[in-house]
Design a protein around this motif. Sequence first.
Motif, PDB file in Angstrom:
ATOM      1  N   ASN A 262       4.626  -2.148 -12.160  1.00  0.00           N
ATOM      2  CA  ASN A 262       4.052  -1.538 -10.996  1.00  0.00           C
ATOM      3  C   ASN A 262       2.587  -1.066 -11.296  1.00  0.00           C
ATOM      4  OD1 ASN A 262       6.294  -1.653  -8.832  1.00  0.00           O
ATOM      5  ND2 ASN A 262       7.347  -0.257 -10.301  1.00  0.00           N
ATOM      6  N   ASP A 277      -4.365  -4.048  -0.020  1.00  0.00           N
ATOM      7  CA  ASP A 277      -3.666  -2.632  -0.436  1.00  0.00           C
ATOM      8  C   ASP A 277      -2.189  -2.492   0.480  1.00  0.00           C
ATOM      9  OD1 ASP A 277      -2.790  -0.003  -1.027  1.00  0.00           O
ATOM     10  OD2 ASP A 277      -4.036   0.807   0.629  1.00  0.00           O
ATOM     11  N   GLY A 278      -1.080  -2.430  -0.037  1.00  0.00           N
ATOM     12  CA  GLY A 278       0.233  -2.467   0.402  1.00  0.00           C
ATOM     13  C   GLY A 278       0.823  -3.881   0.420  1.00  0.00           C
ATOM     14  N   TYR A 282      -0.977  -1.620  -4.751  1.00  0.00           N
ATOM     15  CA  TYR A 282      -1.552  -0.220  -4.353  1.00  0.00           C
ATOM     16  C   TYR A 282      -2.715   0.042  -4.691  1.00  0.00           C
ATOM     17  CZ  TYR A 282       2.984  -0.331  -2.369  1.00  0.00           C
ATOM     18  OH  TYR A 282       4.441  -0.664  -1.685  1.00  0.00           O
ATOM     19  N   LYS A 293       0.014   8.470  -3.842  1.00  0.00           N
ATOM     20  CA  LYS A 293       0.549   7.201  -4.186  1.00  0.00           C
ATOM     21  C   LYS A 293       1.520   7.197  -5.524  1.00  0.00           C
ATOM     22  CE  LYS A 293      -1.937   4.266  -1.041  1.00  0.00           C
ATOM     23  NZ  LYS A 293      -2.994   3.128  -0.786  1.00  0.00           N
ATOM     24  N   LYS A 296       4.862   8.463  -4.904  1.00  0.00           N
ATOM     25  CA  LYS A 296       5.465   7.546  -3.808  1.00  0.00           C
ATOM     26  C   LYS A 296       6.028   6.318  -4.431  1.00  0.00           C
ATOM     27  CE  LYS A 296       3.234   9.166   0.718  1.00  0.00           C
ATOM     28  NZ  LYS A 296       2.369   8.950   1.784  1.00  0.00           N
ATOM     29  N   ILE A 297       5.284   5.783  -5.241  1.00  0.00           N
ATOM     30  CA  ILE A 297       5.754   4.640  -6.204  1.00  0.00           C
ATOM     31  C   ILE A 297       6.722   5.110  -7.130  1.00  0.00           C
ATOM     32  CG2 ILE A 297       4.856   3.037  -7.901  1.00  0.00           C
ATOM     33  CD1 ILE A 297       2.184   3.123  -6.656  1.00  0.00           C
ATOM     34  N   LYS A 301       9.452   5.594  -2.597  1.00  0.00           N
ATOM     35  CA  LYS A 301       9.145   5.730  -1.202  1.00  0.00           C
ATOM     36  C   LYS A 301       7.958   4.571  -0.750  1.00  0.00           C
ATOM     37  CE  LYS A 301       9.803  10.763  -0.633  1.00  0.00           C
ATOM     38  NZ  LYS A 301       9.044  12.131  -0.491  1.00  0.00           N
ATOM     39  N   LEU A 302       7.590   4.049  -1.722  1.00  0.00           N
ATOM     40  CA  LEU A 302       6.656   2.957  -1.709  1.00  0.00           C
ATOM     41  C   LEU A 302       7.210   1.655  -2.357  1.00  0.00           C
ATOM     42  CD1 LEU A 302       3.123   3.965  -2.108  1.00  0.00           C
ATOM     43  CD2 LEU A 302       4.030   3.323   0.050  1.00  0.00           C
TER      44      LEU A 302
END
Length: 336
Positions: A262, A277-278, A282, A293, A296-297, A301-302
């Motif tokens: 990641n 992005d996304g 990211y 972010k 969230k990663i 959450k992402l």
Amino acid sequence: MKVLLYAEGLKTIGKSGLGKAIKHQMNALENEHIPYTLDSKEEYDILHINTWFIKSYFFAKKAKKKGKKIVYHAHSTEEDYKNGFILAKQTSKLIKWWLIKCYSLGDIIVTPTTYSKKLLQNYKGLENKKIVAISNGIDLTFFKKDKKLGEAFRKKYHYTKEDKVIVGIGLYIERKGIVDFVELAKRLPEYKFIWFGYSPLIAATKPVKKAVHTKLDNLTWAGYVEKETIREALNGCDLYLFPTLEETEGIPIIEACACKTNALIRDIPIFEDWFQDGINMYKAKDLDEFEDKIKKILTGKLPSLVEEAYPLAKEKDIKDVGKKLKQVYTEVLKQK
């Protein structure tokens, strides 16, 4: 066809990204069975020169007078120089002039990306030169997903299975985003941060010196390590953070993609053509977005984008690099 791979001060630059790039060139040529030497005293047909220091310039000038074909590898630009060491901003125009002087000696110029190619094409004096974009490449047989290597990393650096570990890689220079890396470690004490890489602080800017001297319970300075440890770290961390401000390529992010790690990168021009992005990566523009972010990663959450990012690593396979260099060598030998 015999190639002289020339790099001034190879022992000094060996621990840098440039040193890694030269080793990749050696592997690429071996894959294509292209004879090469590192000894400038040996006979050769093509000078493939990697450095822009004074000795390199005069060596290239001498080779040109002898009628040797020259492939000049443009690893550096004014843009990535000026956000580096102390006084870099003040001397960047002088360095640009010198880079043009060096690179113009090449019958063909090779540079790692289409981004750096565009920069060079806009330099007065290089606009009519043949410039080819060829990645420095990575070895996909070495950098790959391996759970056991990840476990070895956590054991070596005393991280538990529950620890959320964030890895940074680079020299102690401002351009690599090391100042923001430390600030994020301050903001996120619940996560573990570890930075791999080293360069003498005597050449560093004041913000970098202050960052590297920062003592935090969740921040580790691992120093220079061999590529085996980087491979372990990318397999064992929860996130590879690449807050770099400028690159001509940025091999560590490709290695992270190959290890299916990641990752979170800075939203800068070089990555516009690579990552969306996304979609397959990211990106963040500033500290607040990085902080948001990261959380969230690491909390899920992402969703992970490692499978979407992996094809980029495949495009940079060292085997393909060898084929492309062979094409350049063949072309330069045909030139009158």
